[in-house]
Scaffold this active site. Structure first.
Site, PDB file in Angstrom:
ATOM      1  N   MET A  49     -92.730  97.000 -65.064  1.00 39.41           N
ATOM      2  CA  MET A  49     -94.377  96.632 -64.382  1.00 39.41           C
ATOM      3  C   MET A  49     -94.133  95.802 -63.113  1.00 39.41           C
ATOM      4  O   MET A  49     -94.480  96.471 -62.218  1.00 39.41           O
ATOM      5  CB  MET A  49     -94.072  95.201 -64.896  1.00 39.41           C
ATOM      6  N   LYS A 109     -78.836  56.894 -76.648  1.00 40.05           N
ATOM      7  CA  LYS A 109     -78.482  57.039 -77.971  1.00 40.05           C
ATOM      8  C   LYS A 109     -77.978  55.552 -78.535  1.00 40.05           C
ATOM      9  O   LYS A 109     -78.245  55.364 -79.670  1.00 40.05           O
ATOM     10  CB  LYS A 109     -76.916  57.544 -76.790  1.00 40.05           C
ATOM     11  N   GLU A 130     -81.500  75.928 -75.965  1.00 40.60           N
ATOM     12  CA  GLU A 130     -82.062  75.538 -76.590  1.00 40.60           C
ATOM     13  C   GLU A 130     -83.763  76.157 -75.825  1.00 40.60           C
ATOM     14  O   GLU A 130     -84.887  75.608 -76.193  1.00 40.60           O
ATOM     15  CB  GLU A 130     -82.228  74.014 -75.433  1.00 40.60           C
ATOM     16  N   PHE A 132     -71.345  61.456 -68.484  1.00 40.88           N
ATOM     17  CA  PHE A 132     -71.373  62.555 -69.196  1.00 40.88           C
ATOM     18  C   PHE A 132     -72.767  63.846 -69.205  1.00 40.88           C
ATOM     19  O   PHE A 132     -73.250  62.513 -70.390  1.00 40.88           O
ATOM     20  CB  PHE A 132     -69.763  63.074 -70.034  1.00 40.88           C
ATOM     21  N   GLN A 133     -73.382  64.692 -69.112  1.00 36.38           N
ATOM     22  CA  GLN A 133     -74.644  65.376 -69.809  1.00 36.38           C
ATOM     23  C   GLN A 133     -74.997  64.444 -69.555  1.00 36.38           C
ATOM     24  O   GLN A 133     -76.484  64.029 -70.060  1.00 36.38           O
ATOM     25  CB  GLN A 133     -74.370  65.202 -71.445  1.00 36.38           C
TER      26      GLN A 133
END
Lengths: 188, 577
Positions: free
Chosen positions: B475, B155, B43, B105-106
């Site tokens: 760096m 959802k 993502e 969940f999630q």
């Protein structure tokens, strides 16, 4: 080569992000009235701005003031240098759900009021003295038992501080304060 | 409904990754052909790809990810876009409304987690409000100072039927930032332009964000006044690098002439930049004798770091238009003798040739690799897009590549996100299928999101990954050398993959080059190959990036090369990042 760093803990005079060198160092207290869209998360966004950017909140009150227009008014008392106060206002103004920000401290005279409830326990002379002082401060008794009072007092934060200081030796056990609500004086 | 709203907003591409809480939207996507969905591999990659898409097209980038881990993985990209003012609309799935707060969940508190890293976000609990909120999201992302917004959609709200609101009927709220500059302040700026003896334009990403018209107006104003111009990292390309008023980039690793011009000028005209700490160096020594004008659409940028004398809140395009008109109507005056002297002084600084480096015929110097890349791609500048990761290679790319047009330079400026470049290059290539898209990378940054090579291969995006491999976090290593007694704590890359074999494993082409004599052929081979390429360019391991203004120092205290670096950063400066 470089030696170990000798920098005092908490000192910010060594930081690139330090702004004080070029601006006034005086800490000022300002009361800001922030009119916002009353929708979920708006208050969190405003408060998150203060914590995320390291600004102070001395007191904060919020309630819906326009039910049909879904607008809430947040009154926040904050301290900072003049430059920080300007930043706070600009940062608040650019939040999407914020309608407007008024700095009541600089935009002419204003009235500030806070409400407090104080529970004082005691019997005998102490109890009488508490009631007498409450009368002087125009505090109301809103609950009473044989061994306690709950006083309601309205006024400036300083007045409430003074009253609470007087009650402390007389058996003050608990205080609840609303924080400041404020409006500009005059017709506008 | 979500897909319909996106179509109404003119969206043609969505970068995303499916999951349980967004399946209804993915089902809609499956049943249509107007919107192209690009399946990323992570993502974070989706958000950076959308940033690349947005920055190279000027349109908002759109991301679709699932709840919980899908949303939390997007956080870095959102913060990156917020810092660099990139318009993004991110749609996240959420667990059904009746399960919110139950540690389902999630489930994650997506609007809570992303509140500080979005310009605005919404949790939509009512299907009737879904379309309107999406339209408002596009408005907020693009109006005023652009930025990322997020719409969290449970959802059950996705499944339910609701009232669809068309884009033109949607209530966009009260958010209408001011775009027109104050006439009095503009008049003051014009008056300052007329009398300035040592002026300089200091431009930033705001010019790019304001649209191509802003760059045209800027070019017109610069040419007409004859004032020198420098730019931040984010503003490169607004004025062409081939223009004769161009001083090069300014800032910590900016050019000597640009930084000294900023320090010595008597009029600084900041156009869409924000006095970032990488630009200002030590604040109390920043350009001490100049009148400072600041054009910015975000009032909070003005006087945030540097107190300015002429603050102009407004959109760069509109303000520059007004400035040009007024200045011309008053006779288009400048102090020609003062300017001639000023240019003479600048020419003296340019003589220093701060970007010169010693040639080396045994190992490839990274500056040389970029000089050759520039030479071999010069003829394609109209359709050449450069992305970078973050670190030394990023600064060298900004120094040694020339940018002629806006929207062709994609880099993570404010947040400095390693792992930005590869996915961003994929996003750019998706938006410009026939263009030459090169990601100048360091091997360490590149590995952070290397999974997106799979996306490039799947969608036949012929991105060129130009990795300057020094087997170091260059760096970090440079800073450790300068201020931590050359104790190189964890700043080297061990157990690196074989990038050529890695390319083959991904199904693309891999090239390795280590001999300076082979460099041109290798670059040409990369450019000629019709498909994605990973080029492993082995460079000098201990090269430092110069010029450099050490932390806590002023513009006129910059370091030009190796001999000056001993003890350059004092204890005060070493706490800065």
């Amino acid at each position: 080569m470089m030696s170990a760093l000798h920098i005092k803990r908490g000192s910010n005079s060594h930081s690139a992000y330090n702004l004080r060198s070029t601006f006034s160092d005086v800490q000022e207290k300002h009361t800001l009235a922030v009119v916002v869209e009353n929708e979920p998360g708006t208050l969190a966004r405003v408060i998150g701005l203060f914590s995320g950017r390291g600004y102070n909140i001395e007191s904060l009150t919020v309630a819906e003031v326009d039910h049909t227009g879904h607008q809430s008014r947040i009154t926040v008392v904050t301290t900072g240098t003049p430059q920080i106060i300007e930043q706070i206002k600009a940062q608040l103004e650019r939040l999407v759900p914020v309608h407007r920000v008024n700095d009541l401290t600089v935009e002419g005279p204003s009235v500030e009021r806070e409400l407090a409830l104080l529970k004082v326990e005691g019997t005998g002379d102490q109890r009488v003295e508490a009631l007498r002082l409450a009368d002087i401060f125009r505090a109301k008794v809103v609950d009473s038992t044989l061994a306690s009072f709950v006083f309601e007092i309205t006024g400036t934060p300083e007045k409430i501080d003074a009253f609470a200081d007087l009650m402390r030796p007389l058996g003050l056990v608990e205080v609840a304060r609303t924080g400041v609500a404020a409006l500009a004086r005059g017709a506008e | 409904m979500v897909v319909q709203a996106l179509k109404d907003q003119g969206v043609d591409t969505v970068f995303g990754y499916p999951g349980g809480a967004v399946l209804p939207i993915y089902d809609e996507i499956f049943q249509q052909n107007d919107i192209r969905h690009i399946l990323v591999r992570h993502e974070q990659g989706a958000v950076h790809a959308a940033e690349g898409y947005a920055r190279s097209t000027g349109k908002p980038g759109v991301v679709l990810v699932t709840s919980g881990p899908g949303a939390t993985n997007a956080v870095t990209g959102l913060t990156d876009a917020l810092m660099d003012s990139i318009p993004l609309v991110v749609l996240t799935g959420q667990v059904p409304t009746f399960m919110i707060g139950s540690d389902a969940f999630q489930e994650a508190d997506t609007v809570g987690i992303t509140r500080p890293c979005t310009k605005m976000n919404w949790l939509v609990k009512d299907t009737d409000k879904l379309a309107g909120t999406i339209h408002e999201a596009f408005h907020v992302a693009t109006a005023g100072r652009p930025g990322p917004v997020l719409v969290d959609i449970p959802k059950d709200v996705q499944f339910a039927d609701g009232q669809y609101v068309r884009a033109e009927d949607a209530d966009l709220g009260h958010y209408q930032p001011r775009t027109k500059g104050d006439a009095e302040e503009i008049a003051e700026l014009v008056a300052a332009i007329e009398v300035a003896k040592k002026p300089v334009f200091y431009t930033g990403g705001g010019v790019i964000n304001s649209g191509t018209k802003a760059s045209e107006l800027l070019r017109e104003l610069v040419e007409a006044t004859g004032f020198p111009i420098t730019s931040t990292l984010m503003g490169l390309g607004a004025y062409p690098a081939s223009g004769d008023k161009w001083l090069g980039m300014l800032g910590m690793h900016g050019l000597y002439e640009a930084n000294l011009a900023m320090h010595d000028c008597d009029l600084m005209i900041n156009v869409g930049a924000r006095f970032d700490d990488r630009i200002t160096g030590r604040i109390d020594a920043f350009s001490p004798n100049s009148v400072k004008a600041h054009i910015d659409i975000d009032p909070s940028s003005i006087n945030k770091v540097i107190r300015v004398d002429i603050p102009i809140v407004g959109d760069v395009t509109e303000v520059l238009q007004d400035v040009l008109e007024l200045w011309k109507s008053r006779g288009a005056k400048t102090d020609k003798t003062g300017l001639a002297k000023w240019w003479k002084k600048i020419a003296g600084w340019q003589e220093v040739k701060c970007l010169n480096y010693k040639p080396n015929d045994k190992t490839i110097r990274p500056q040389h690799a970029l000089t050759r890349l520039e030479a071999l791609t010069k003829h394609r500048k109209d359709d050449r897009f450069i992305c970078t990761e973050v670190g030394q290679h990023q600064m060298w790319a900004a120094q040694y590549l020339g940018f002629e047009n806006p929207h062709q330079w994609m880099t993570s400026g404010g947040l400095g996100t390693m792992g930005y470049g590869l996915p961003a290059s994929v996003g750019v290539q998706i938006a410009h299928p026939d263009a030459l898209v090169i990601n100048v990378a360091g091997e360490a940054s590149w590995l952070m999101n290397m999974q997106e090579m799979g996306t490039a291969v799947q969608y036949r995006a012929p991105v060129k990954q130009f990795i300057l491999n020094n087997e170091r976090l260059g760096m970090v290593r440079q800073w450790q050398e300068l201020l931590h007694g050359e104790r190189y704590s964890h700043s080297w890359s061990e157990a690196l993959p074989d990038f050529v074999k890695l390319a083959e494993a991904f199904g693309c082409k891999g090239i390795r080059v280590s001999d300076p004599a082979d460099l041109d052929d290798a670059i040409q081979e990369m450019l000629d190959y019709d498909g994605p390429v990973i080029m492993d360019c082995l460079v000098e391991k201990h090269e430092n990036c110069f010029p450099m203004i050490p932390s806590g120092k002023a513009h006129n205290e910059m370091l030009l090369g190796e001999a000056e670096t001993q003890g350059a950063i004092d204890a005060k400066g070493s706490v800065l990042v």
